[in-house]
Enzyme design. Structure first.
Site, PDB file in Angstrom:
ATOM      1  N   CYS A   1      17.069  15.612 -11.686  1.00  0.00           N
ATOM      2  CA  CYS A   1      17.361  16.933 -12.235  1.00  0.00           C
ATOM      3  C   CYS A   1      16.312  17.939 -11.746  1.00  0.00           C
ATOM      4  O   CYS A   1      15.108  17.707 -11.891  1.00  0.00           O
ATOM      5  CB  CYS A   1      17.370  16.885 -13.759  1.00  0.00           C
ATOM      6  SG  CYS A   1      17.675  18.499 -14.532  1.00  0.00           S
TER       7      CYS A   1
ATOM      8  N   GLY B   1      15.689   4.648  17.485  1.00  0.00           N
ATOM      9  CA  GLY B   1      16.880   5.378  17.085  1.00  0.00           C
ATOM     10  C   GLY B   1      16.652   6.735  16.460  1.00  0.00           C
ATOM     11  O   GLY B   1      17.443   7.172  15.631  1.00  0.00           O
TER      12      GLY B   1
ATOM     13  N   HIS C   1      12.325  10.797   3.818  1.00  0.00           N
ATOM     14  CA  HIS C   1      13.262  11.806   3.328  1.00  0.00           C
ATOM     15  C   HIS C   1      13.951  11.397   2.034  1.00  0.00           C
ATOM     16  O   HIS C   1      14.935  12.006   1.631  1.00  0.00           O
ATOM     17  CB  HIS C   1      14.309  12.116   4.409  1.00  0.00           C
ATOM     18  CG  HIS C   1      13.724  12.775   5.618  1.00  0.00           C
ATOM     19  ND1 HIS C   1      14.286  12.687   6.867  1.00  0.00           N
ATOM     20  CD2 HIS C   1      12.599  13.532   5.758  1.00  0.00           C
ATOM     21  CE1 HIS C   1      13.536  13.356   7.732  1.00  0.00           C
ATOM     22  NE2 HIS C   1      12.509  13.876   7.081  1.00  0.00           N
TER      23      HIS C   1
ATOM     24  N   GLN D   1      13.421   7.772   8.483  1.00  0.00           N
ATOM     25  CA  GLN D   1      13.990   9.085   8.200  1.00  0.00           C
ATOM     26  C   GLN D   1      15.361   8.952   7.534  1.00  0.00           C
ATOM     27  O   GLN D   1      15.959   9.955   7.165  1.00  0.00           O
ATOM     28  CB  GLN D   1      14.106   9.886   9.503  1.00  0.00           C
ATOM     29  CG  GLN D   1      12.759  10.156  10.159  1.00  0.00           C
ATOM     30  CD  GLN D   1      12.913  10.801  11.529  1.00  0.00           C
ATOM     31  OE1 GLN D   1      13.564  10.268  12.412  1.00  0.00           O
ATOM     32  NE2 GLN D   1      12.305  11.967  11.699  1.00  0.00           N
TER      33      GLN D   1
ATOM     34  N   VAL E   1      18.193   7.787   4.646  1.00  0.00           N
ATOM     35  CA  VAL E   1      18.229   7.835   3.179  1.00  0.00           C
ATOM     36  C   VAL E   1      19.206   6.803   2.622  1.00  0.00           C
ATOM     37  O   VAL E   1      19.598   6.874   1.461  1.00  0.00           O
ATOM     38  CB  VAL E   1      18.627   9.255   2.686  1.00  0.00           C
ATOM     39  CG1 VAL E   1      17.564  10.263   3.083  1.00  0.00           C
ATOM     40  CG2 VAL E   1      19.998   9.678   3.226  1.00  0.00           C
ATOM     41  N   ASP E   2      19.577   5.819   3.445  1.00  0.00           N
ATOM     42  CA  ASP E   2      20.621   4.856   3.056  1.00  0.00           C
ATOM     43  C   ASP E   2      20.089   3.605   2.360  1.00  0.00           C
ATOM     44  O   ASP E   2      20.869   2.802   1.834  1.00  0.00           O
ATOM     45  CB  ASP E   2      21.462   4.446   4.270  1.00  0.00           C
ATOM     46  CG  ASP E   2      20.614   3.989   5.463  1.00  0.00           C
ATOM     47  OD1 ASP E   2      19.603   3.271   5.250  1.00  0.00           O
ATOM     48  OD2 ASP E   2      20.961   4.330   6.610  1.00  0.00           O
TER      49      ASP E   2
END
EC number: 2.3.1.286
Length: 299
Positions: A148, A244, A140, A122, A124-125
Site C-alpha cells: 500500500c 541476458g 527491481h 533485474q 521481478v518473476d
C-alpha cells in the site's frame, strides 16, 4: 522531471559498441572465472524467456508493443492504477504459472558448488528463488508482494488475487488473451470497456485504493537497503558475469562500471548488445542455454 527521465530510460536503444569476442576465447574466459569462483551474476529478462516470459528490448520484446507505466503515473493517476490492475489481474494468471528453466536451475547449482557468490537480478518473476538460488537480490523487487502506497501494509500477491477474484466474478471468462502477449511486468493489453468494468479492492489495513506491486517502476528509486546489499555482494566478488541483460537501466549498468573501475574481469553472455560492452573482458553472443550447457560440459 522524473517521469520524463523514466521515459528516456525505457526508450534507450542499446546498439553495438564492440564486436563479439572469438567464441573459443569467450568460453574459456568465462570458464576461467567460474573455476576461480566468487563470480557475481547479473541477470536480465533474457534469462526468463525460456520460461515463457517475454523480454523487454529484444526483437520480439514487449517494448515493441507496450510502454511500461512510470511510477509517477501509477502514484498520481487513479485511472492509471485502475488500468494496471485490470490488466495485471489477467496477466498474473500467466506469470504465476511460469516455472524456472534450465538456466535458473544451473545458476542455483553453481551457487551450491561455490562458483558464484550470488545473483543480482533485474527480473521481478521470482524464478531464481523458485529454482533454489539462496543469495538473490531482486534489484527491481518482486511481483509476489503487493504494498500500500498510503500506509505501507504488504500482502501476498496470491491472497490479494483471491480478493480480486471475489470482487470480479466472471471477469476472466470474458477475456481472451494470447499468453505471449503478457508483459514482463505481469500485465496484458485490454480494451477500455474491460478496464472500466474491473472492480478494484482496498488495502486491508487503511482502506486505500493506492495498492502497488512491490516492484521498482521506471522513475522510481531502488530502495537504499537493497543498494547496500548489492554493494556488499559486489565487494566479496572477484568477477562479473552478465546474463541476458542489455544493462540499459542504471541499476544494472552501474554494477558493470564498478567492476571495471576495480579492474576485475567482466563477461557478457547475450544474443544482443549490452550497454558498456566495450568495457567488458569477454563478449559472448550466443543463446544463453547454449552457452551455459557448454560450460557445464567442460570438466
Amino acid at each position: 522531471m522524473a517521469h520524463h527521465s523514466a521515459i528516456r530510460s525505457m526508450q534507450r536503444i542499446v546498439e553495438e559498441q564492440a564486436p563479439a569476442s572469438p567464441e573459443d576465447e569467450a568460453r574459456a574466459g568465462v570458464q576461467q572465472m567460474l573455476d576461480a569462483g566468487n563470480v557475481l551474476v547479473v541477470t536480465g529478462a533474457g534469462v526468463s524467456t525460456d520460461s515463457g516470459i517475454p523480454d523487454y528490448r529484444g526483437p520480439n520484446g514487449s517494448l515493441q508493443r507496450h510502454r511500461p507505466m512510470t511510477y509517477q503515473e501509477f502514484r498520481y493517476r487513479p485511472e492509471a492504477r485502475q488500468r494496471y490492475w485490470a490488466r495485471g489481474y489477467v496477466g498474473w494468471r500467466h506469470m504465476d504459472k511460469a516455472e524456472p528453466n534450465q538456466i535458473h536451475h544451473r545458476l542455483a547449482r553453481w551457487e551450491q558448488e561455490g562458483k558464484i557468490t550470488g545473483i543480482i537480478t533485474q527480473n521481478v518473476d521470482g524464478l531464481h528463488q523458485q529454482a533454489g538460488s539462496q543469495r538473490v537480490i531482486p534489484v527491481h523487487g518482486d511481483l509476489s508482494t503487493v504494498r500500500c502506497l498510503n500506509c505501507g501494509f504488504s500482502e501476498d500477491r496470491r491472497d490479494f488475487d483471491l480478493r480480486l477474484e471475489a470482487a470480479n466474478k466472471g471477469y476472466l471468462e470474458a477475456v481472451e488473451i494470447d499468453p505471449s502477449a503478457v508483459n514482463p511486468d505481469g500485465d496484458v493489453e485490454l480494451p477500455q470497456y474491460l478496464i472500466d468494468q474491473f472492480v478494484m479492492v482496498r488495502c486491508l489495513n487503511c482502506d486505500s485504493y493506492a495498492l502497488k506491486p512491490d516492484v521498482v517502476y521506471f522513475g522510481e528509486s531502488v530502495p537504499a537497503e537493497r543498494k547496500e546489499l548489492m554493494t556488499a555482494l559486489e565487494a566479496e566478488s572477484s568477477s562479473l558475469l552478465v546474463l541476458g541483460s542489455s544493462l540499459a537501466v542504471m541499476s544494472g549498468y552501474k554494477v558493470l562500471l564498478n567492476f571495471v573501475k576495480r579492474e576485475l574481469p567482466v563477461a557478457l553472455i547475450t544474443n544482443g548488445h549490452v550497454r558498456g560492452e566495450q568495457k567488458a573482458t569477454w563478449r559472448w553472443r550466443v543463446p544463453l542455454e547454449t552457452a551455459l550447457s557448454q560450460l557445464d560440459e567442460i570438466k
